[in-house]
Write a protein that holds these residues in place. Structure first.
Motif, PDB file in Angstrom:
ATOM      1  N   VAL A 319      -2.627  46.951  55.592  1.00  0.00           N
ATOM      2  CA  VAL A 319      -2.366  46.590  56.923  1.00  0.00           C
ATOM      3  C   VAL A 319      -2.197  45.046  56.772  1.00  0.00           C
ATOM      4  O   VAL A 319      -3.029  44.180  57.277  1.00  0.00           O
ATOM      5  CB  VAL A 319      -3.146  46.801  58.209  1.00  0.00           C
ATOM      6  CG1 VAL A 319      -2.898  46.438  59.536  1.00  0.00           C
ATOM      7  CG2 VAL A 319      -3.348  48.495  58.105  1.00  0.00           C
ATOM      8  N   TYR A 334      -2.507  40.615  60.470  1.00  0.00           N
ATOM      9  CA  TYR A 334      -2.326  40.917  61.709  1.00  0.00           C
ATOM     10  C   TYR A 334      -3.396  40.604  62.490  1.00  0.00           C
ATOM     11  O   TYR A 334      -4.713  40.647  62.464  1.00  0.00           O
ATOM     12  CB  TYR A 334      -1.913  42.456  61.816  1.00  0.00           C
ATOM     13  CG  TYR A 334      -0.688  42.660  61.205  1.00  0.00           C
ATOM     14  CD1 TYR A 334       0.560  42.502  61.734  1.00  0.00           C
ATOM     15  CD2 TYR A 334      -0.475  43.602  60.054  1.00  0.00           C
ATOM     16  CE1 TYR A 334       1.761  42.905  61.306  1.00  0.00           C
ATOM     17  CE2 TYR A 334       0.571  43.978  59.569  1.00  0.00           C
ATOM     18  CZ  TYR A 334       1.813  43.638  60.211  1.00  0.00           C
ATOM     19  OH  TYR A 334       3.081  43.928  59.658  1.00  0.00           O
ATOM     20  N   VAL A 336      -5.844  41.132  65.697  1.00  0.00           N
ATOM     21  CA  VAL A 336      -6.440  42.484  66.258  1.00  0.00           C
ATOM     22  C   VAL A 336      -5.684  42.823  67.472  1.00  0.00           C
ATOM     23  O   VAL A 336      -5.581  44.178  67.762  1.00  0.00           O
ATOM     24  CB  VAL A 336      -7.965  42.349  66.416  1.00  0.00           C
ATOM     25  CG1 VAL A 336      -8.730  43.519  66.905  1.00  0.00           C
ATOM     26  CG2 VAL A 336      -8.746  41.997  65.114  1.00  0.00           C
ATOM     27  N   VAL A 342      -2.459  51.889  64.727  1.00  0.00           N
ATOM     28  CA  VAL A 342      -1.633  51.996  63.312  1.00  0.00           C
ATOM     29  C   VAL A 342      -1.293  53.643  63.135  1.00  0.00           C
ATOM     30  O   VAL A 342      -2.245  54.259  63.025  1.00  0.00           O
ATOM     31  CB  VAL A 342      -2.285  51.470  62.147  1.00  0.00           C
ATOM     32  CG1 VAL A 342      -1.601  51.659  60.755  1.00  0.00           C
ATOM     33  CG2 VAL A 342      -2.703  49.878  62.345  1.00  0.00           C
ATOM     34  N   THR A 360      -6.721  49.818  66.323  1.00  0.00           N
ATOM     35  CA  THR A 360      -6.835  48.612  65.649  1.00  0.00           C
ATOM     36  C   THR A 360      -8.161  47.963  66.150  1.00  0.00           C
ATOM     37  O   THR A 360      -9.125  47.319  65.669  1.00  0.00           O
ATOM     38  CB  THR A 360      -5.929  47.652  65.935  1.00  0.00           C
ATOM     39  OG1 THR A 360      -5.661  47.650  67.486  1.00  0.00           O
ATOM     40  CG2 THR A 360      -4.651  47.942  65.575  1.00  0.00           C
ATOM     41  N   MET A 363     -11.011  48.996  63.993  1.00  0.00           N
ATOM     42  CA  MET A 363     -10.615  48.810  62.527  1.00  0.00           C
ATOM     43  C   MET A 363     -11.632  47.425  61.887  1.00  0.00           C
ATOM     44  O   MET A 363     -12.020  46.809  62.813  1.00  0.00           O
ATOM     45  CB  MET A 363      -9.281  48.708  62.183  1.00  0.00           C
ATOM     46  CG  MET A 363      -8.542  49.854  62.227  1.00  0.00           C
ATOM     47  SD  MET A 363      -6.594  49.416  62.132  1.00  0.00           S
ATOM     48  CE  MET A 363      -6.164  50.909  62.669  1.00  0.00           C
ATOM     49  N   LEU A 373      -7.151  41.555  61.410  1.00  0.00           N
ATOM     50  CA  LEU A 373      -7.639  43.084  60.515  1.00  0.00           C
ATOM     51  C   LEU A 373      -7.706  42.756  59.137  1.00  0.00           C
ATOM     52  O   LEU A 373      -6.922  41.853  58.377  1.00  0.00           O
ATOM     53  CB  LEU A 373      -6.569  43.844  60.778  1.00  0.00           C
ATOM     54  CG  LEU A 373      -6.157  44.522  62.236  1.00  0.00           C
ATOM     55  CD1 LEU A 373      -4.992  45.265  62.504  1.00  0.00           C
ATOM     56  CD2 LEU A 373      -7.481  44.955  62.839  1.00  0.00           C
ATOM     57  N   GLN A 377      -7.309  49.331  55.212  1.00  0.00           N
ATOM     58  CA  GLN A 377      -8.302  50.003  56.045  1.00  0.00           C
ATOM     59  C   GLN A 377      -8.480  51.484  55.615  1.00  0.00           C
ATOM     60  O   GLN A 377      -7.456  51.889  54.864  1.00  0.00           O
ATOM     61  CB  GLN A 377      -7.577  50.056  57.371  1.00  0.00           C
ATOM     62  CG  GLN A 377      -7.121  48.836  58.201  1.00  0.00           C
ATOM     63  CD  GLN A 377      -8.365  48.182  58.491  1.00  0.00           C
ATOM     64  OE1 GLN A 377      -9.733  48.700  58.821  1.00  0.00           O
ATOM     65  NE2 GLN A 377      -8.542  46.995  58.873  1.00  0.00           N
TER      66      GLN A 377
END
Length: 392
Positions: A319, A334, A336, A342, A360, A363, A373, A377
């Motif tokens: 991600v 990215y 949060v 996702v 998210t 995560m 992020l 993940q």
């Protein structure tokens, strides 16, 4: 066996067969039922069967069909709710050598491997790419329920597990799945078009599944296939375009992302608990706005899962963006709050167009940028197999 001429042309090995006149007749009937006129058909005492077919338009099609009988005979140690076909040509002592499938090097004629269930009036189309060379003596099976679906709808597509066996240690398909299409005689020409496209574009089982599913509705019989707008625009054939994509890694990655988004949109649209799906095609934006039936709006980003799993066997998904803005290392990651969910496509690790959905907010964060992020993940049990499941 020495190659023989069939219909004035050579298509590899031609087998002498007996007791298959009914299969031959059924193929001719299927051509006519699907809107074609048989201009030529080879001898019923030879296999494969070659048919020259005239459609209602000026389009003509050559069909090289390897037909195999499908029966309901009781087989020891096999379930009772299935039909069975067996690949049998030539003497049994010849089955140990290879039996390559005949191909038209010019790509004009289409080669098909088809099981004929005369009792139910259903044809079973096998993937000619996967079943070449023909594994003589090997059986193939279909459940009664699949045959009934084909009888009722005229066209039924499913994925079947493909494993290695005593004759071959490796599975026929690298994804351990193969796509099977069962159809009624009035869809034979549609199936020939599917097989022609699947062969020319070298579609793997998941893409073959998608192409076959898209053809569930009848295609116009009296119109020849038209070139795609991109073929016209680029002045290239679809095969040339795919070769260009396949030879350039970044293009391949982009296309796989687009294909994943296509499958995601199709699965979400009309799914239980989902009121609407809007696909966005805007730079620096998430991929979809999805409204649940309770009015909840979810911003969804689609990503492809990694083909490699974690040490514990868990799926994982990257991600992050392709590159960072100059002078801002955090910009590659990215935020949060950039989107809510996702959707991880599991095709790369499983060969199936399935998705797992993770919030998210739950995560892992980047170790240096807490408002971003983490780039990788793990897909845990907290991820759902549907968007509405995230509400639970």
């Amino acid at each position: 066996m020495k190659d023989e001429s069939l219909a004035g042309r050579v298509f590899g090995e031609v087998y002498r067969v007996q007791g298959r006149a009914d299969l031959h007749e059924f193929l001719v009937h299927s051509v006519e039922a699907s809107g074609g006129r048989v201009l030529y058909v080879s001898d019923p005492g030879r296999a494969p069967v070659y048919l020259g077919v005239q459609l209602d338009s000026d389009e003509r099609m050559g069909m090289l069909v390897y037909p195999f009988r499908v029966t309901r005979n009781t087989i020891r140690n096999r379930p009772n709710d299935e039909v069975r076909g067996q690949l049998r040509y030539g003497s049994e002592d010849s089955w140990e050598r290879e039996h390559p499938v005949g191909r038209d090097v010019a790509g004009v004629d289409v080669t098909m491997i088809i099981g004929l269930d005369l009792a139910d009036g259903v044809l079973l189309g096998l993937d000619a790419n996967l079943w070449d060379p023909l594994p003589m003596g090997i059986s193939f099976y279909a459940k009664d329920a699949e045959i009934k679906h084909a009888e009722d709808s005229g066209w039924h597509v499913w994925e079947k597990v493909n494993r290695g066996g005593t004759r071959r240690s490796d599975a026929r398909s690298p994804t351990n799945l193969e796509t099977v299409v069962a159809f009624t005689p009035d869809r034979l020409i549609d199936y020939a078009r599917l097989e022609r496209r699947a062969t020319s574009l070298r579609l793997d089982p998941p893409l073959r599944f998608a192409a076959a599913t898209a053809m569930a509705d009848h295609s116009p019989r009296d119109e020849p296939e038209r070139r795609h707008v991109l073929e016209e625009q680029f002045a290239l054939s679809s095969e040339q375009i795919l070769d260009i994509i396949g030879g350039r890694n970044r293009l391949s990655v982009a296309v796989r992302g687009g294909v994943a988004e296509f499958h995601l949109e199709r699965q979400l649209t009309g799914a239980p608990g989902i009121a609407s799906v809007e696909r966005l095609d805007v730079d620096a934006m998430h991929d979809f706005d999805v409204t649940l039936d309770d009015g909840t709006l979810l911003r969804v980003e689609c990503k492809n899962a990694s083909p490699k799993t974690s040490i514990n066997g868990s799926f994982k998904v990257e991600v992050q963006k392709t590159r960072a803005s100059k002078g801002d290392a955090a910009s590659r990651f990215y935020a949060v709050n950039g989107f809510d969910v996702v959707a991880a496509c599991l095709f790369s690790p499983t060969g199936r167009w399935e998705f797992r959905f993770g919030r998210t907010a739950d995560m892992a964060r980047h170790k240096h940028f807490p408002d971003r992020l983490a780039p990788v993940q793990t897909i845990t049990e907290a991820w759902g197999d549907s968007l509405p499941a995230l509400r639970a």
